[in-house]
Design a protein around this motif. Structure first.
Motif, PDB file in Angstrom:
ATOM      1  N   PHE A   1       0.809  -1.213   0.000  1.00 58.97           N
ATOM      2  CA  PHE A   1       0.000   0.000   0.000  1.00 58.97           C
ATOM      3  C   PHE A   1       0.845   1.267   0.000  1.00 58.97           C
TER       4      PHE A   1
ATOM      5  N   SER B   1       3.097   1.779  -2.232  1.00 58.34           N
ATOM      6  CA  SER B   1       3.431   2.051  -3.630  1.00 58.34           C
ATOM      7  C   SER B   1       2.172   2.525  -4.333  1.00 58.34           C
ATOM      8  N   HIS B   2       2.199   3.760  -4.833  1.00 55.55           N
ATOM      9  CA  HIS B   2       0.964   4.272  -5.425  1.00 55.55           C
ATOM     10  C   HIS B   2       0.575   3.526  -6.691  1.00 55.55           C
TER      11      HIS B   2
ATOM     12  N   LEU C   1      -1.086   0.238  -5.399  1.00 53.75           N
ATOM     13  CA  LEU C   1      -2.347   0.504  -4.706  1.00 53.75           C
ATOM     14  C   LEU C   1      -3.450   0.864  -5.697  1.00 53.75           C
ATOM     15  N   PHE C   2      -3.151   1.825  -6.558  1.00 55.66           N
ATOM     16  CA  PHE C   2      -4.227   2.289  -7.434  1.00 55.66           C
ATOM     17  C   PHE C   2      -4.500   1.306  -8.574  1.00 55.66           C
TER      18      PHE C   2
ATOM     19  N   ALA D   1      -4.471  -1.900  -8.098  1.00 57.44           N
ATOM     20  CA  ALA D   1      -5.331  -2.897  -7.451  1.00 57.44           C
ATOM     21  C   ALA D   1      -6.763  -2.390  -7.370  1.00 57.44           C
ATOM     22  N   ALA D   2      -6.923  -1.136  -6.915  1.00 56.58           N
ATOM     23  CA  ALA D   2      -8.272  -0.567  -6.798  1.00 56.58           C
ATOM     24  C   ALA D   2      -8.939  -0.508  -8.165  1.00 56.58           C
ATOM     25  N   PHE D   3      -8.168  -0.059  -9.162  1.00 58.25           N
ATOM     26  CA  PHE D   3      -8.705   0.064 -10.518  1.00 58.25           C
ATOM     27  C   PHE D   3      -9.144  -1.292 -11.055  1.00 58.25           C
TER      28      PHE D   3
ATOM     29  N   LEU E   1      -9.933  -4.059  -9.386  1.00 56.58           N
ATOM     30  CA  LEU E   1     -11.115  -4.560  -8.667  1.00 56.58           C
ATOM     31  C   LEU E   1     -12.372  -3.900  -9.212  1.00 56.58           C
ATOM     32  N   PHE E   2     -12.288  -2.591  -9.366  1.00 55.19           N
ATOM     33  CA  PHE E   2     -13.454  -1.854  -9.862  1.00 55.19           C
ATOM     34  C   PHE E   2     -13.801  -2.285 -11.280  1.00 55.19           C
TER      35      PHE E   2
ATOM     36  N   LEU F   1     -15.469  -5.782 -11.389  1.00 55.26           N
ATOM     37  CA  LEU F   1     -16.855  -5.699 -10.930  1.00 55.26           C
ATOM     38  C   LEU F   1     -17.726  -5.003 -11.967  1.00 55.26           C
ATOM     39  N   THR F   2     -17.177  -3.978 -12.598  1.00 53.65           N
ATOM     40  CA  THR F   2     -17.905  -3.260 -13.643  1.00 53.65           C
ATOM     41  C   THR F   2     -18.248  -4.184 -14.801  1.00 53.65           C
TER      42      THR F   2
ATOM     43  N   PHE G   1     -18.592  -7.292 -14.640  1.00 59.66           N
ATOM     44  CA  PHE G   1     -19.528  -8.302 -14.167  1.00 59.66           C
ATOM     45  C   PHE G   1     -20.949  -7.764 -14.031  1.00 59.66           C
ATOM     46  N   VAL G   2     -21.125  -6.534 -13.537  1.00 57.98           N
ATOM     47  CA  VAL G   2     -22.486  -6.041 -13.287  1.00 57.98           C
ATOM     48  C   VAL G   2     -23.012  -5.078 -14.351  1.00 57.98           C
TER      49      VAL G   2
END
Lengths: 707, 333
Positions: free
Chosen positions: B4, B6-7, B10-11, B13-15, B17-18, B21-22, B24-25
């Protein structure tokens, strides 16, 4: 289902889900319970009274028995414990006097019990309740209640009278005891007792001199700890603490941040003026007949202006302050910030004109700007992202503060959302609706909410002057927000023809949102812990607190609204409108205002007038309540009317008073924005009147340099 | 944690994941939907006029207050014969280079749902008057007026569509004539109907109202409420006072057909519509379109026959049923 039943049901629902509390009027099927409840309450109240009376009677009887004892048998020792100084003095004086005079006078007044006996005893009878269907009739219930009111009042009155009489009798007994004691005290002859009592009196009379700690020296504040010294006159409003002295912020960054807030404030006033006008149209639909000002065109002008113009620009402005600060470095590029500001302003301006001219994207909420307009916004976001990431890359701290997690992720997600929403490949047929649900809710949750949380994670600890309660809770909220929020978009289309499984996932995700919301709320309130006293001293903390309270209630209300059963009742009604105002206004606006009031005085060195900050806060809060509570109440009943299959137009007529309340609340909110704009202006330019002291000292300084 | 701090990590990973999910839904279901759904075989394509009307519907933001979806719940039954299906929206495509697809499902029902407004309210005359100012025909309405779709002329030309409105609204400005846009918008509204599903009714409504026979209040309410039914189906044209609107919709008050001892003609008009008098608008087949049951029709008829000074004998659901069987065999009027 008849209307009474509905009302009971509605009241229950309102009780649970909204902020207001309505009385529950139980009827029909719950009649028995209602009667039972009232009877239980009465029995309980009466038995308590009887107990008290019994206790008083017991005391009297004990006292009576005691009074039969002989004088010498009495035990007066207990009265000598813990005598106070005055009592000792009286006693000693009496002893001295006693040696001179030997007159004993005795009077004893006895009050009779006749008072009690003379009191009319008229026990009201509980109305006899007959069994059967009669009880389920409203008229009967009302009659029973009406009859019981005077009867119950009578019973209570009687109880009070009895208690009063008993107490009076008890006091006469006590007085006689006191007479005995007086006589005993007079008759008492004991030299050693008097000596020890004298010593005791000296001890009791001992007092501190009040300068044990400071000594005899005059007071002085050598470290300059005392501030906030003002006229001794009574203040018109509570004094709030001033913002701390301005830290060394790059003047260029100051200018940039202030321009962001300036533009945001303009869009707030513009957007909510439009909103106010649109709200009035519910009450007066023929107020104008101009195509550019018709309801259907202005509604998206309002929503988009406050979304992309006000809230987004305000958040980005605060972001430009927070991101470099928590990275402990300078902003990568001031110019990129300006480009982004210009692009977003252009987008909102062009979008507004397009919408009013009747050019929109096809009717998806918050997606009304056509793609060339939204592209400007998207490019603006992309430039900001580059700017923030490069700033972060040269941070001088090892770790990345949680604010930057939220803020930078929010920008990344907003770009993803916009791309998904505007790329045409997956928008055929119901694809458009699926994407619409995803887009509009992610816009709210992944852009506004995430970004604002980032702002709060910086400003709240700063304003409370203490670290955030738990870094881990912040991280938990971050990941769970991404996990659950992304799923919930389609809960706007429950029961529609989009796939059933997708609707179910959205509902499950909505329930999952409880985790990040509770984690976030806990984190913020625990940060407040031990510092609640700071709220009255601050003009930013009330905004934070309100925002946090709405974060909890508004978000959980969203969860409640997502269920299938609540969708039956509330979907398509103005309940959704009330909810979106509780969240976008109660959470986002209040928190953004808190941030602005926290940062602007630091940048300009000028405080806003406290009276108008108070006016802003209270008008906004009360306005929001007037706006949302009647709307939620009315919408619930409208939903019930639809479920009963009442003619549609009846439900329109029914909503009229609630729409009027909405317009009233909206007007208050709008007024508060004028106050906000005024406060912001004041923070920029100050009072504009030359300060005598400042001028005098400036002159003195000039003379000093000349000499 | 190293990760966390390392920017980029971190980002990313967040990107990711999002994004997953995007996919998928949102993106996958949207693409799947397009692949698996097609318009029903019986669906009529929008006429050229109606397409332009839809553009006007979009431009004026009508979707802010009007949904176009019949949900699969009992309470939405009043808006359509069957719940809306993915197939109903399947033929929606991107409008043009500038504008996205418009399924116009909507999320807010400040005004009524429009899924079947083409069959529920097909009268062109009514729609035009209503668009010019909704309060002429529905005085409680809060819908915006659209006077810019009309113009006042001193004298109407031959091809002009004249809209007759009360004196109060024209105020001596001449004759009100519908502009092309008004006609296009009405054409779109008239085209809004539900296509029949092949092989009959297959989809059920959920959350049916529970009928509790032991509860007296329910049995009372299950007797059709003539007032409410009249308000829902008839009032928009014939008005609450039964006087209609001069030059547009005939009065029911004191009308011989309504007061006739033999209710057959009245019943026939309610069920199958009426267009015999040029001075009035066309009456749609209200009964058929809304699939009214005999007891509901009887309630409406009794309301009309017993209100505003009308005093004809009451009809019973059984009588209506008998007449309905007879009317079925007659040619439409």
């Amino acid at each position: 289902m008849n209307t009474h039943h509905c009302k009971a049901k509605v009241a229950l629902i309102i009780l649970i889900f909204s902020l207001s509390i309505s009385p529950v009027s139980a009827q029909d099927t719950s009649t028995q319970k209602f009667i039972l409840l009232i009877s239980t309450f009465l029995v309980f109240a009466i038995s308590i009274s009887v107990l008290i009376v019994a206790k008083l009677t017991k005391d009297i009887v004990e006292q009576f028995q005691k009074s039969k004892q002989q004088n010498f048998e009495r035990d007066y020792d207990k009265y000598f414990k813990n005598l106070n100084s005055d009592q000792i003095e009286i006693f000693l004086k009496n002893k001295e006097l006693g040696r001179k005079t030997e007159t004993v006078e005795r009077t004893l007044a006895i009050a009779g019990l006749c008072f009690i006996l003379s009191t009319t005893i008229s026990f009201g009878q509980q109305p006899v309740i007959s069994e059967g269907s009669l009880l389920s009739q409203t008229g009967i219930i009302i009659t029973i209640v009406l009859i019981s009111i005077p009867v119950v009042c009578g019973i209570f009155l009687l109880m009070f009278k009895i208690m009063k009489a008993l107490r009076a009798f008890r006091n006469t007994q006590t007085l006689s005891e006191a007479e005995y004691l007086t006589a005993y005290l007079k008759s008492l002859e004991n030299e050693s007792l008097e000596v020890s009592l004298k010593i005791r009196k000296q001890q009791l009379d001992y007092q501190l001199s009040n300068n044990e700690l400071m000594g005899a020296n005059p007071a002085s504040d050598e470290k300059g700890l005392i501030g906030n010294i003002h006229d001794a006159s009574l203040p018109f409003v509570a004094r709030k603490k001033n913002a701390l002295v301005r830290p060394k912020i790059d003047a260029d960054l100051t200018r940039l941040v202030l321009w962001y807030v300036r533009c945001a404030t303009f869009w707030l006033v513009f957007g909510t003026s439009v909103g106010e006008f649109v709200g009035i149209k519910f009450v007066a639909p023929d107020i104008d007949h101009v195509s550019w000002l018709s309801f259907g065109r202005l509604r998206p002008v309002h929503t988009n202006a406050v979304f992309w113009g006000w809230a987004s620009l305000a958040m980005l402005g605060l972001g430009h302050y927070v991101v470099p600060r928590v990275s402990n470095t300078k902003l990568f590029s001031i110019n990129l910030g300006w480009y982004s500001l210009i692009l977003i302003n252009t987008a909102v301006f062009a979008g507004t004109i397009c919408l009013m001219a009747g050019i929109n994207n096809g009717g998806g909420e918050y997606r009304e700007y056509i793609w060339p307009v939204m592209l400007l916004f998207g490019v603006g976001l992309a430039l900001t992202l580059i700017n923030f990431l490069k700033t972060l890359a040269r941070r001088t701290t090892k770790e990345i503060y949680i604010s930057n997690w939220y803020i930078i992720s929010a920008i990344i997600f907003a770009i993803v959302i916009s791309i998904v929403a505007y790329v045409p490949i997956w928008q055929n047929g119901l694809g458009e609706t699926i994407v619409q649900g995803y887009y509009m809710h992610q816009g709210v949750g992944m852009w506004f909410m995430l970004f604002t949380l980032g702002i709060v994670y910086y400003f709240l600890p700063q304003q409370l002057n203490k670290p955030i309660y738990s870094y881990s809770l912040g991280i938990l909220a971050f990941w769970t927000q991404i996990l659950f929020y992304t799923l919930i978009g389609t809960h706007h289309f429950v029961f529609s023809s989009i796939p059933w499984w997708l609707q179910t996932i959205a509902i499950v995700g909505s329930v999952g949102m409880v985790i990040p919301v509770i984690a976030g709320t806990t984190n913020f309130t625990m940060t407040f812990r031990g510092s609640w006293y700071k709220i009255p001293d601050s003009y930013t903390l009330p905004f934070f607190l309100t925002g946090i309270v709405f974060y909890f209630t508004g978000s959980l209300q969203g969860t409640a609204e997502a269920f299938r059963t609540t969708n039956l009742l509330w979907h398509f009604t103005d309940f959704t409108v009330a909810h979106s105002h509780i969240t976008m206004y109660g959470i986002i606006c209040f928190l953004v205002w808190a941030g602005i009031y926290a940062v602007v005085p630091r940048l300009t060195g000028i405080e806003p007038p406290q009276v108008t900050v108070g006016a802003h806060f209270w008008l906004a809060l009360i306005g929001l309540m007037f706006y949302t509570i009647p709307l939620m109440y009315g919408s619930t009943l409208r939903g019930l009317m639809w479920m009963e299959g009442k003619p549609f137009i009846d439900s329109v007529v029914f909503m009229a008073p609630f729409w009027l309340w909405r317009a009233i609340g909206g007007s208050l909110m709008w007024l508060s924005h004028l106050f906000f704009a005024y406060n912001f202006y004041k923070m920029l330019v100050g009072s504009g009147i030359v300060d005598v002291r400042e001028a005098a000292f400036a002159k003195l300084a000039r003379e000093n340099t000349l000499n | 944690m190293e990760f966390f701090d390392s920017h980029t990590k971190l980002f990313s990973a967040a990107f990711l994941l999002f994004l997953v999910l995007t996919l998928f839904v949102a993106i996958m279901p949207a693409i799947n939907n397009d692949r698996n759904n097609a318009a029903l075989p019986g669906e009529e394509m929008l006429s050229e006029e109606a397409v332009k009307g839809k553009a006007l519907f979009i431009a004026n933001g009508c979707v802010a207050c009007h949904t176009q979806q019949v949900r699969n719940v009992e309470m939405d039954k009043m808006w359509g014969k069957r719940p809306s299906l993915a197939a109903d929206y399947a033929s929606n495509r991107r409008i043009d280079l500038w504008r996205n697809t418009a399924t116009l499902m909507g999320t807010e029902r400040t005004g009524p749902d429009l899924t079947t407004v083409g069959s529920r309210q097909p009268s062109k005359e009514w729609n035009l008057v209503h668009l010019f100012n909704p309060r002429i025909v529905v005085k409680e309405s809060i819908m915006p007026a659209y006077p810019w779709l009309f113009e006042f002329k001193n004298e109407a030309a031959n091809e002009d569509i004249v809209v007759s409105i009360p004196e109060k609204y024209s105020a001596g400005q001449g004759v009100l004539v519908a502009k092309r846009e008004a006609l296009q918008l009405v054409a779109y509204l008239q085209s809004l109907k539900q296509t029949d599903v092949p092989q009959g009714q297959a989809i059920a409504f959920l959350y049916k109202k529970q009928q509790n026979i032991t509860d007296e209040s329910v049995t009372v309410s299950s007797v059709a409420d003539g007032d409410a039914l009249y308000a829902t189906h008839c009032q928009a044209c014939h008005q609450a006072n039964g006087e209609g609107l001069k030059g547009a919709f005939p009065a029911l008050k004191g009308r011989p057909i309504v007061a006739d001892d033999n209710p057959e003609l009245m019943l026939n008009i309610i069920m199958n519509g009426y267009d015999a008098r040029p001075e009035f608008g066309v009456m749609p087949a209200v009964g058929k379109n809304s699939d009214l049951k005999p007891e509901e029709v009887a309630a409406i008829m009794n309301h009309e026959r017993g209100s505003w000074g009308n005093n004809a004998r009451k009809v019973t659901p059984e009588e209506v049923q008998k007449l309905l069987d007879r009317i079925k065999n007659l040619p439409n009027q």
